[in-house]
Every structure is written in C-alpha cells, then in structure tokens.
Motif scaffolding. Structure first.
Motif, PDB file in Angstrom:
ATOM      1  N   VAL A  88       9.375  13.688  10.514  1.00 15.32           N
ATOM      2  CA  VAL A  88      10.378  12.737  10.038  1.00 15.32           C
ATOM      3  C   VAL A  88       9.705  11.385   9.843  1.00 15.32           C
ATOM      4  O   VAL A  88       8.965  10.922  10.719  1.00 15.32           O
ATOM      5  N   VAL A  89       9.956  10.754   8.715  1.00 15.10           N
ATOM      6  CA  VAL A  89       9.432   9.419   8.425  1.00 15.10           C
ATOM      7  C   VAL A  89      10.597   8.524   8.037  1.00 15.10           C
ATOM      8  O   VAL A  89      11.363   8.861   7.130  1.00 15.10           O
ATOM      9  N   GLY A  90      10.737   7.390   8.726  1.00 14.28           N
ATOM     10  CA  GLY A  90      11.750   6.415   8.368  1.00 14.28           C
ATOM     11  C   GLY A  90      11.224   5.476   7.302  1.00 14.28           C
ATOM     12  O   GLY A  90      10.024   5.217   7.227  1.00 14.28           O
ATOM     13  N   VAL A  91      12.122   4.970   6.466  1.00 14.70           N
ATOM     14  CA  VAL A  91      11.749   4.031   5.410  1.00 14.70           C
ATOM     15  C   VAL A  91      12.309   2.664   5.770  1.00 14.70           C
ATOM     16  O   VAL A  91      13.532   2.477   5.825  1.00 14.70           O
ATOM     17  N   TYR A  92      11.405   1.715   6.015  1.00 11.10           N
ATOM     18  CA  TYR A  92      11.782   0.363   6.424  1.00 11.10           C
ATOM     19  C   TYR A  92      11.351  -0.635   5.361  1.00 11.10           C
ATOM     20  O   TYR A  92      10.247  -0.524   4.801  1.00 11.10           O
ATOM     21  N   SER A  93      12.191  -1.639   5.102  1.00  9.87           N
ATOM     22  CA  SER A  93      11.852  -2.621   4.076  1.00  9.87           C
ATOM     23  C   SER A  93      10.830  -3.636   4.562  1.00  9.87           C
ATOM     24  O   SER A  93      10.079  -4.191   3.753  1.00  9.87           O
ATOM     25  N   ASP A  94      10.756  -3.869   5.856  1.00  5.26           N
ATOM     26  CA  ASP A  94       9.760  -4.787   6.401  1.00  5.26           C
ATOM     27  C   ASP A  94       8.372  -4.163   6.294  1.00  5.26           C
ATOM     28  O   ASP A  94       8.140  -3.030   6.739  1.00  5.26           O
ATOM     29  N   ARG A 111      -3.240   2.259   2.757  1.00  8.31           N
ATOM     30  CA  ARG A 111      -2.918   2.680   1.394  1.00  8.31           C
ATOM     31  C   ARG A 111      -1.464   2.361   1.048  1.00  8.31           C
ATOM     32  O   ARG A 111      -1.150   2.022  -0.098  1.00  8.31           O
ATOM     33  N   TYR A 112      -0.581   2.511   2.028  1.00 11.39           N
ATOM     34  CA  TYR A 112       0.817   2.135   1.789  1.00 11.39           C
ATOM     35  C   TYR A 112       0.925   0.672   1.383  1.00 11.39           C
ATOM     36  O   TYR A 112       1.672   0.328   0.453  1.00 11.39           O
ATOM     37  N   LEU A 113       0.213  -0.208   2.067  1.00 15.31           N
ATOM     38  CA  LEU A 113       0.281  -1.634   1.733  1.00 15.31           C
ATOM     39  C   LEU A 113      -0.244  -1.891   0.326  1.00 15.31           C
ATOM     40  O   LEU A 113       0.294  -2.752  -0.396  1.00 15.31           O
ATOM     41  N   GLU A 114      -1.248  -1.142  -0.096  1.00 12.15           N
ATOM     42  CA  GLU A 114      -1.738  -1.266  -1.470  1.00 12.15           C
ATOM     43  C   GLU A 114      -0.666  -0.823  -2.467  1.00 12.15           C
ATOM     44  O   GLU A 114      -0.443  -1.476  -3.496  1.00 12.15           O
ATOM     45  N   VAL A 127       4.157   4.459   8.956  1.00 19.17           N
ATOM     46  CA  VAL A 127       3.205   5.305   8.237  1.00 19.17           C
ATOM     47  C   VAL A 127       2.002   5.612   9.136  1.00 19.17           C
ATOM     48  O   VAL A 127       1.502   6.752   9.175  1.00 19.17           O
ATOM     49  N   ARG A 128       1.549   4.619   9.885  1.00 15.25           N
ATOM     50  CA  ARG A 128       0.425   4.824  10.806  1.00 15.25           C
ATOM     51  C   ARG A 128       0.770   5.889  11.842  1.00 15.25           C
ATOM     52  O   ARG A 128      -0.038   6.766  12.155  1.00 15.25           O
ATOM     53  N   ARG A 129       2.004   5.825  12.362  1.00 17.21           N
ATOM     54  CA  ARG A 129       2.439   6.799  13.368  1.00 17.21           C
ATOM     55  C   ARG A 129       2.470   8.209  12.792  1.00 17.21           C
ATOM     56  O   ARG A 129       2.022   9.172  13.418  1.00 17.21           O
ATOM     57  N   ALA A 130       3.032   8.326  11.568  1.00 14.80           N
ATOM     58  CA  ALA A 130       3.275   9.649  11.006  1.00 14.80           C
ATOM     59  C   ALA A 130       2.064  10.226  10.279  1.00 14.80           C
ATOM     60  O   ALA A 130       1.882  11.449  10.257  1.00 14.80           O
ATOM     61  N   CYS A 131       1.238   9.344   9.707  1.00 14.22           N
ATOM     62  CA  CYS A 131       0.202   9.836   8.798  1.00 14.22           C
ATOM     63  C   CYS A 131      -1.204   9.321   9.092  1.00 14.22           C
ATOM     64  O   CYS A 131      -2.164   9.793   8.481  1.00 14.22           O
ATOM     65  N   GLY A 132      -1.319   8.311   9.950  1.00 13.59           N
ATOM     66  CA  GLY A 132      -2.644   7.806  10.295  1.00 13.59           C
ATOM     67  C   GLY A 132      -2.945   6.440   9.718  1.00 13.59           C
ATOM     68  O   GLY A 132      -2.280   5.989   8.779  1.00 13.59           O
ATOM     69  N   PRO A 133      -3.954   5.746  10.246  1.00  8.00           N
ATOM     70  CA  PRO A 133      -4.251   4.369   9.850  1.00  8.00           C
ATOM     71  C   PRO A 133      -4.710   4.231   8.405  1.00  8.00           C
ATOM     72  O   PRO A 133      -4.426   3.221   7.754  1.00  8.00           O
ATOM     73  N   ALA A 134      -5.422   5.203   7.874  1.00  7.53           N
ATOM     74  CA  ALA A 134      -5.876   5.099   6.489  1.00  7.53           C
ATOM     75  C   ALA A 134      -4.696   5.061   5.532  1.00  7.53           C
ATOM     76  O   ALA A 134      -4.666   4.276   4.577  1.00  7.53           O
ATOM     77  N   ARG A 170       3.463  13.939   1.604  1.00  3.79           N
ATOM     78  CA  ARG A 170       4.772  13.537   2.117  1.00  3.79           C
ATOM     79  C   ARG A 170       5.110  12.110   1.686  1.00  3.79           C
ATOM     80  O   ARG A 170       6.215  11.828   1.218  1.00  3.79           O
ATOM     81  N   LEU A 171       4.162  11.204   1.856  1.00  3.59           N
ATOM     82  CA  LEU A 171       4.416   9.820   1.472  1.00  3.59           C
ATOM     83  C   LEU A 171       4.634   9.690  -0.030  1.00  3.59           C
ATOM     84  O   LEU A 171       5.475   8.906  -0.479  1.00  3.59           O
ATOM     85  N   ALA A 172       3.873  10.462  -0.805  1.00  4.88           N
ATOM     86  CA  ALA A 172       4.045  10.402  -2.254  1.00  4.88           C
ATOM     87  C   ALA A 172       5.473  10.770  -2.644  1.00  4.88           C
ATOM     88  O   ALA A 172       6.055  10.175  -3.553  1.00  4.88           O
ATOM     89  N   ARG A 173       6.047  11.734  -1.953  1.00  7.21           N
ATOM     90  CA  ARG A 173       7.440  12.097  -2.245  1.00  7.21           C
ATOM     91  C   ARG A 173       8.387  10.930  -1.952  1.00  7.21           C
ATOM     92  O   ARG A 173       9.316  10.663  -2.716  1.00  7.21           O
ATOM     93  N   LEU A 174       8.140  10.247  -0.842  1.00  6.32           N
ATOM     94  CA  LEU A 174       9.019   9.142  -0.440  1.00  6.32           C
ATOM     95  C   LEU A 174       9.053   8.018  -1.461  1.00  6.32           C
ATOM     96  O   LEU A 174      10.048   7.313  -1.573  1.00  6.32           O
TER      97      LEU A 174
END
Length: 525
Positions: free
Chosen positions: A104-110, A129-132, A118-125, A193-197
């Motif tokens: 499960v991954v939550g989507v937060y606007s902050d 990449r999410y921030l990019e 994302v770090r918790r669910a998918c790792g620091p790398a 997973r993140l790409a789907r989100l």
C-alpha cells in the motif's frame, strides 16, 4: 478572441452542472439577466446526487482539485465559501493505492512527506526519482495552465501568432509535453507501482497512460502535488453553494425544466423551449448539453469524435463493521490489478474492439471517513455510503447489452474485491443505484461515457470542439466536451470561458499559481 456580436442582455444557460453554474455566475456578475434551466430537480449535472431511503450520495465526480477555482467562481458575484458554509478539507493522503502484491502506498501532496512514503515503500533511489518527477510535472502544469487550460482558442494558429501562447508552446515542447506520458514517467521513476500512481489519471482524459500526451501530466500534478479535497456534505455541497450564490445575485434558476429545443431566426437563437410548454426569449444561449445531444439543438459537429472509455459505478451502503475490516481504510482507495497495459488496451480500444477489464483496477470511495455526518444509523447498526467505480469500454468500443449484463458484472466485480481481501463486500454491499454505459447514453452522453471526447491530440487544446462556432452565431458551448476538457477544475474553467465569449475576457484571477494547497483549509487524515 471572438465574442458573440450584438447586444447580449438576456442569456439562457441550459444545464446547471458545474460549467452551467460557472457560466451563469460570471454572466450575472457582469450584469447580464440570466435564466438557468435544469432538467433535474437539483443542480449538479455530473456532480449530482442520488437519494436513498435515508441517505444521499454523490452521483458523479468525487475528486476535487484546485478549490481556488471555486473561490474565483463565487467571487464573480462577490460571494465566498463562508457565505454558504462551504467547508472544504484537504484529504491527506489523497488516495491509498493498493497493489496486487498487497503493498500500500499513500499519496501525499507535501513533497517531503510523499518522498518519505516512497522511500518507505520503494527505497531511497525511488524517493529521489519521485522528486525529479514532481518537478517535471510542475513545469508541465505551469506551462500549460494559462495558455492551454484557462484560455479560449479561435484557431490552432493562435498557438503561433499570439506571443504568450507561442512562448507556452515552446516551453511545452522543450519539456517533452507532446511525447507519451506513461513511458516518460516510467523512465523517471523506474518502479512499476509508482508509475501507475502517476499515470492512471490519464484515464480522466480518456486515454491509456501509454498513449496519453505528456502534457496531461498536469492532471497527476493537480492530484498528487496540489492536493485532493472534499467538501463537508459531499460534492453536492459545491453545486448547492454555486446555485445559491447565483440566485442570491439575482439569477433565475428553473429546476425540473427540460429543454426540448431552441428556436432560431436568421442563424441566431432567439428562444429556448422546455418540455412543459414554456419559452424563454434570449439574446444568447450557453448550452452545456453533452456532445452526444447537440444535434437535437441544431448544433452540427464537423467531424466524428473518438469517445473516452466509460465506467460502471455502483452506489449504495455497507455496514460500517464490515468496511472496518477491509485492508485499506481511506476516503479514496485505488485497488490495482496485476495487469496494467493490457487492461487499458481492453477499455480504450478502437470501435468494436473493446472488452471488459480482465484484471480490473477499481476505485472505492468512502466519504463518511472524512465526513462522519454521512454515516447512516439503522436498526441493524451503522452503515456508510460506498461508491465503486470500474472503468469499462464505451458503447462504440463494445456494444454490450448492459441491461442484461450489468447485474452479473457487478457480482463478478464484488467477488474480485472479496478475493483481494475486502471481505463481506459481496454479501453486504447494498447497491441502490448502478450506472453503466447504457444509463449514461440514456442521458445523452457521447457513446455512453461520462468522460466525453477522449483527449487525443486531434481532440485537445485548440483542436478540441470549440465553444463558439460560426453557426449558430450566438450559441456558446460549455462542459467537459469542449474547451478545456474533462474534470472538475476544467469544467469550471469551461463555464468561465463560455461566459467570456459573451462578455469579453475575464482577467486571470488564478493563473498558473492555481492552488498550491495553502488555502487555509484543514487536512483530513
């Protein structure tokens, strides 16, 4: 910008959905005499309501972004949220996404909180990449807002002959906005997973993520960075507030007034007729009828349109004790199937080639988790409203016999959720309203889809159905089928842009600084 020629003192607006309400408010605010005709017994259109024996539930859109546009619309008549006790909460998280592997991954606007998730669910790398990705989506949105979304087009040539639009077009080209959204996001994130989100929102625009133009990255930016909101009392509280502001400013709202025709003289609309035999004289008309119904009002389309995929939506109630045991407790839960590309190929197919999703991704909406006033107390205990949305092909892609098929398809979908861990939903979800492509078609919607024309390149921006054609000379279109497109914020903009075709330009009150989340609105966890 072309406008309706001649005096336009008396305006009839057909349809009290978001676009009709917005147009009516801007027109009244500009000093016009406005009559707003609505066929239902309540305002709302696609943001309407269904009434159960002891509860109400939103019948359409449940995702609210850019609430500052609501403020801008109310401000057209000097009104505001407080005048109508309109209390809007930011959902935090906006969604909870659940995947086939149980994660499960939550989507937060902050940004920091989402990076931590994302770090918790998918790792620091992936967090970096999410921030990019977030930065790129923000650039797309900023470049697109003023000159692609909050704007009227007279011609595709506007994009090169008007300096501000030309500059925005260059920015979008530089950003790769006319490439494909899905592949670009996948390359940046490197996690399926993140790409789907950050791409499923392409379905709002009526296209598969793999095929959607990257310019529609503006939609996931609104969803995931600018925030998703919810009004206390449901989405229907928004349309009630807009309607109250309209009548409070002197506008005339006629409910239970189905428009059956428009009378033309010398190529101009002069009278609007309703089913009960009344007639309303006018100098101009704002028509928010769906694209599939325009022919009945004397409006001809120049070319066939490709419709967006549709949806089956079940509305009803479920015992709170049952729902409390489900694997995700969230206002909005997106439950993704294992398959991805294949399922979108199935529902976004060309005419005659569509199929039902073989491994569906589903949206569950539980508004009482944000607004406890929506819980229903009954003799057998507390119940909560529940809406379940399953994307499906439109009637052109798959001419399915929905009156016969719908009950079995609903049972199958509930069993799918049962197997995914939503125990009790198959036996205890009492469905009071079931919408299918056929029910949308019966309401005049193009190819039986509430999402109007798909945002293909040839149906987007300056190429989308224009809100002011050459004939009839004084009928302006509004709604999700015309400029700028599908969604709550864009439909509000559509009403504003339609009004501007009569009154002249409204200055950008929001612009590319549209809501950043800092509206002083409380978050709901």
């Amino acid at each position: 910008m072309r406008t309706v020629a001649g005096r336009c003192d008396r305006i009839v607006v057909v349809g009290a959905g978001l676009s009709g309400l917005a147009a009516a408010l801007y027109l009244v605010g500009a000093g016009r005499t406005v009559t707003l005709l609505e066929r239902d017994d309540h305002p709302g259109g696609r943001v309407g309501l269904y009434r159960g024996a002891d509860y109400e539930i939103d019948s359409g859109a449940t995702i609210l972004t850019l609430p500052a546009l609501l403020e801008e619309t109310l401000a057209a008549v000097g009104s505001g949220f407080a005048d109508h006790d309109l209390r809007i909460h930011r959902l935090d998280p906006a969604y909870q996404a659940r995947f086939a592997d149980g994660s499960v991954v939550g989507v937060y606007s902050d940004a920091e909180r989402m990076a931590a998730e994302v770090r918790r669910a998918c790792g620091p790398a992936q967090a970096q990449r999410y921030l990019e990705l977030r930065a790129w989506l923000a650039q797309i949105y900023t470049a697109a807002y003023d000159e692609f979304m909050d704007t009227n087009f007279d011609s595709p040539l506007d994009m090169v002959r008007i300096p501000a639009k030309r500059a925005a077009l260059w920015d979008l080209v530089r950003l790769g906005a006319f490439g494909r959204l899905g592949p670009r996001v996948q390359r940046i994130l490197g996690d399926d997973r993140l790409a789907r989100l950050f791409t499923f929102q392409a379905l709002y625009a009526g296209t598969a993520p793999a095929q959607a133009l990257a310019v529609y990255g503006a939609i996931p930016h609104m969803d995931t960075s600018l925030g998703v909101y919810f009004p206390i009392g449901g989405m229907r509280a928004i349309t009630a507030a807009l309607a109250a502001a309209f009548t409070g400013a002197g506008g005339r709202l006629e409910l239970d007034s189905e428009v059956t025709g428009i009378d033309y003289t010398n190529g101009c609309a002069r009278r609007v007729r309703t089913a009960d035999g009344r007639a309303f004289d006018c100098d101009a008309v704002v028509l928010t009828a769906d694209l599939g119904s325009l022919a009945g009002f004397g409006i001809r389309r120049r070319r066939p349109l490709r419709a967006a995929p549709s949806a089956v939506v079940a509305h009803g109630t479920v015992p709170a004790t049952v729902a409390q045991r489900w694997p995700v407790q969230a206002h909005h839960t997106i439950d993704f199937g294992q398959a991805w590309t294949r399922t979108f190929t199935e529902i976004a197919a060309r005419p005659g080639r569509g199929r039902l999703m073989s491994d569906p991704s589903l949206l569950l909406t539980r508004p009482a988790l944000t607004d406890p006033g929506q819980f229903v107390d009954r003799a057998d205990g507390r119940h909560e409203p529940l809406s379940l949305l399953a994307p499906c092909p439109n009637l052109e892609a798959a001419a399915l016999d929905w009156p016969r098929l719908a009950p079995g398809y609903l049972r199958e979908t509930l069993q799918t959720l049962e197997h995914r861990g939503y125990h009790g939903i198959a036996d205890h979800f009492t469905v009071d309203h079931l919408d299918t492509p056929q029910t949308w078609a019966d309401r005049g919607m193009l190819a039986g889809t509430p999402f109007a024309a798909a945002h293909l390149f040839r149906q987007t921006g300056p190429f989308r159905t224009r809100n002011l054609g050459r004939t009839p000379a004084n009928v302006v279109l509004a709604g999700c089928g015309t400029t700028p497109g599908v969604g709550v914020p864009t439909t509000l903009l559509s009403g504003k842009l339609a009004a501007a075709r009569i009154t002249g330009e409204f200055r950008h009150a929001t612009g590319s600084a549209a809501p950043t989340g800092a509206l002083g609105l409380p978050a709901t966890h």
